[in-house]
Design a protein around this motif. Structure first.
Motif, PDB file in Angstrom:
ATOM      1  N   THR A   1      -1.165   2.840  -5.170  1.00  0.00           N
ATOM      2  CA  THR A   1      -2.552   3.250  -4.951  1.00  0.00           C
ATOM      3  C   THR A   1      -3.507   2.487  -5.862  1.00  0.00           C
ATOM      4  O   THR A   1      -4.476   1.891  -5.400  1.00  0.00           O
ATOM      5  N   ALA A   2      -3.238   2.494  -7.155  1.00  0.00           N
ATOM      6  CA  ALA A   2      -4.133   1.807  -8.094  1.00  0.00           C
ATOM      7  C   ALA A   2      -4.069   0.295  -7.896  1.00  0.00           C
ATOM      8  O   ALA A   2      -5.100  -0.390  -7.922  1.00  0.00           O
ATOM      9  N   GLY A   3      -2.879  -0.222  -7.681  1.00  0.00           N
ATOM     10  CA  GLY A   3      -2.727  -1.668  -7.497  1.00  0.00           C
ATOM     11  C   GLY A   3      -3.446  -2.173  -6.268  1.00  0.00           C
ATOM     12  O   GLY A   3      -4.147  -3.181  -6.302  1.00  0.00           O
ATOM     13  N   LEU A   4      -3.282  -1.459  -5.155  1.00  0.00           N
ATOM     14  CA  LEU A   4      -3.984  -1.862  -3.937  1.00  0.00           C
ATOM     15  C   LEU A   4      -5.488  -1.703  -4.085  1.00  0.00           C
ATOM     16  O   LEU A   4      -6.255  -2.501  -3.552  1.00  0.00           O
ATOM     17  N   GLY A   5      -5.917  -0.682  -4.816  1.00  0.00           N
ATOM     18  CA  GLY A   5      -7.346  -0.499  -5.057  1.00  0.00           C
ATOM     19  C   GLY A   5      -7.938  -1.664  -5.838  1.00  0.00           C
ATOM     20  O   GLY A   5      -9.006  -2.180  -5.487  1.00  0.00           O
ATOM     21  N   VAL A   6      -7.244  -2.091  -6.874  1.00  0.00           N
ATOM     22  CA  VAL A   6      -7.720  -3.222  -7.680  1.00  0.00           C
ATOM     23  C   VAL A   6      -7.742  -4.493  -6.845  1.00  0.00           C
ATOM     24  O   VAL A   6      -8.709  -5.273  -6.899  1.00  0.00           O
ATOM     25  N   LEU A   7      -6.695  -4.727  -6.057  1.00  0.00           N
ATOM     26  CA  LEU A   7      -6.669  -5.916  -5.201  1.00  0.00           C
ATOM     27  C   LEU A   7      -7.787  -5.888  -4.166  1.00  0.00           C
ATOM     28  O   LEU A   7      -8.390  -6.922  -3.865  1.00  0.00           O
ATOM     29  N   ASP A   8      -8.069  -4.712  -3.632  1.00  0.00           N
ATOM     30  CA  ASP A   8      -9.153  -4.579  -2.659  1.00  0.00           C
ATOM     31  C   ASP A   8     -10.506  -4.909  -3.296  1.00  0.00           C
ATOM     32  O   ASP A   8     -11.303  -5.645  -2.734  1.00  0.00           O
TER      33      ASP A   8
ATOM     34  N   ALA B   1       1.662   3.479   2.086  1.00  0.00           N
ATOM     35  CA  ALA B   1       3.037   3.972   2.271  1.00  0.00           C
ATOM     36  C   ALA B   1       4.033   2.819   2.265  1.00  0.00           C
ATOM     37  O   ALA B   1       5.100   2.915   1.632  1.00  0.00           O
ATOM     38  N   LEU B   2       3.700   1.726   2.923  1.00  0.00           N
ATOM     39  CA  LEU B   2       4.589   0.567   2.958  1.00  0.00           C
ATOM     40  C   LEU B   2       4.730  -0.043   1.566  1.00  0.00           C
ATOM     41  O   LEU B   2       5.845  -0.352   1.116  1.00  0.00           O
ATOM     42  N   THR B   3       3.631  -0.173   0.859  1.00  0.00           N
ATOM     43  CA  THR B   3       3.672  -0.724  -0.498  1.00  0.00           C
ATOM     44  C   THR B   3       4.441   0.195  -1.434  1.00  0.00           C
ATOM     45  O   THR B   3       5.265  -0.264  -2.226  1.00  0.00           O
ATOM     46  N   ALA B   4       4.178   1.491  -1.349  1.00  0.00           N
ATOM     47  CA  ALA B   4       4.896   2.445  -2.206  1.00  0.00           C
ATOM     48  C   ALA B   4       6.388   2.418  -1.909  1.00  0.00           C
ATOM     49  O   ALA B   4       7.214   2.470  -2.829  1.00  0.00           O
ATOM     50  N   GLY B   5       6.757   2.326  -0.644  1.00  0.00           N
ATOM     51  CA  GLY B   5       8.174   2.253  -0.279  1.00  0.00           C
ATOM     52  C   GLY B   5       8.840   1.004  -0.840  1.00  0.00           C
ATOM     53  O   GLY B   5       9.954   1.070  -1.375  1.00  0.00           O
ATOM     54  N   ALA B   6       8.154  -0.129  -0.714  1.00  0.00           N
ATOM     55  CA  ALA B   6       8.715  -1.377  -1.250  1.00  0.00           C
ATOM     56  C   ALA B   6       8.825  -1.313  -2.772  1.00  0.00           C
ATOM     57  O   ALA B   6       9.849  -1.720  -3.351  1.00  0.00           O
TER      58      ALA B   6
END
Length: 160
Positions: free
Chosen positions: A106-113, A5-10
């Motif tokens: 969602t996809a970006g954080l998934g790849v980084l994870d 949520a924080l990443t999507a908001g930013a």
């Protein structure tokens, strides 16, 4: 979930500023072109018809452009330069920007994870994966440049 949520908001704020800024630059460029020596060219019947079509039907194109790579800047600039009314542009910007922010969050954080875990657990494999990704990106750039050079060479040969 809070991280997404924080990443999507930013990302949403970033895309609104970037796309809205691109629209504004397009609006100013269009206004400048209408006052320049090109004013006669852009006052033709065909141009007027295209401008009216973009003003009326361009909002869905702007919204969908956020789901593409490389087209959204052109769509926002064109919407501005063709004077798409703000009541049509802003909803497309808000909806398309929200979709873009959610996808990338969602996809970006998934790849980084995944990359973070890969580096933590198997560093050599992580370095190899990043190297392969960089080589693939470089290969795409070289391929596109060669193809563009061949096209411009064909154009020059045909003009001669």
């Amino acid at each position: 979930m809070d991280e997404i949520a924080l990443t999507a908001g930013a990302l949403y704020v970033i895309v609104l500023l970037r796309a809205g800024g691109t629209f504004a630059v397009g609006w100013l460029a269009g206004a400048g072109a209408r006052r320049s020596r090109f004013a006669g060219r852009i006052s033709s019947v065909k141009f007027g018809r295209a401008e009216r079509a973009i003003q009326r039907w361009g909002a869905p194109v702007v919204a969908v452009s956020f789901l593409t790579v490389g087209f959204q800047t052109a769509a926002n600039f064109l919407a501005g330069s063709m004077r798409m009314p703000l009541p049509r542009y802003l909803p497309a910007l808000f909806v398309g920007g929200a979709a873009w922010a959610l996808i990338y969050a969602t996809a970006g954080l998934g790849v980084l994870d995944v990359l973070g875990r890969l580096f933590a657990e198997r560093t050599a494999l992580g370095v190899s994966a990043v190297a392969v990704l960089l080589l693939a990106a470089c290969g795409v750039v070289v391929y596109r440049r060669k193809r563009a050079a061949l096209r411009s060479g064909d154009t020059v040969a045909e003009e001669s």
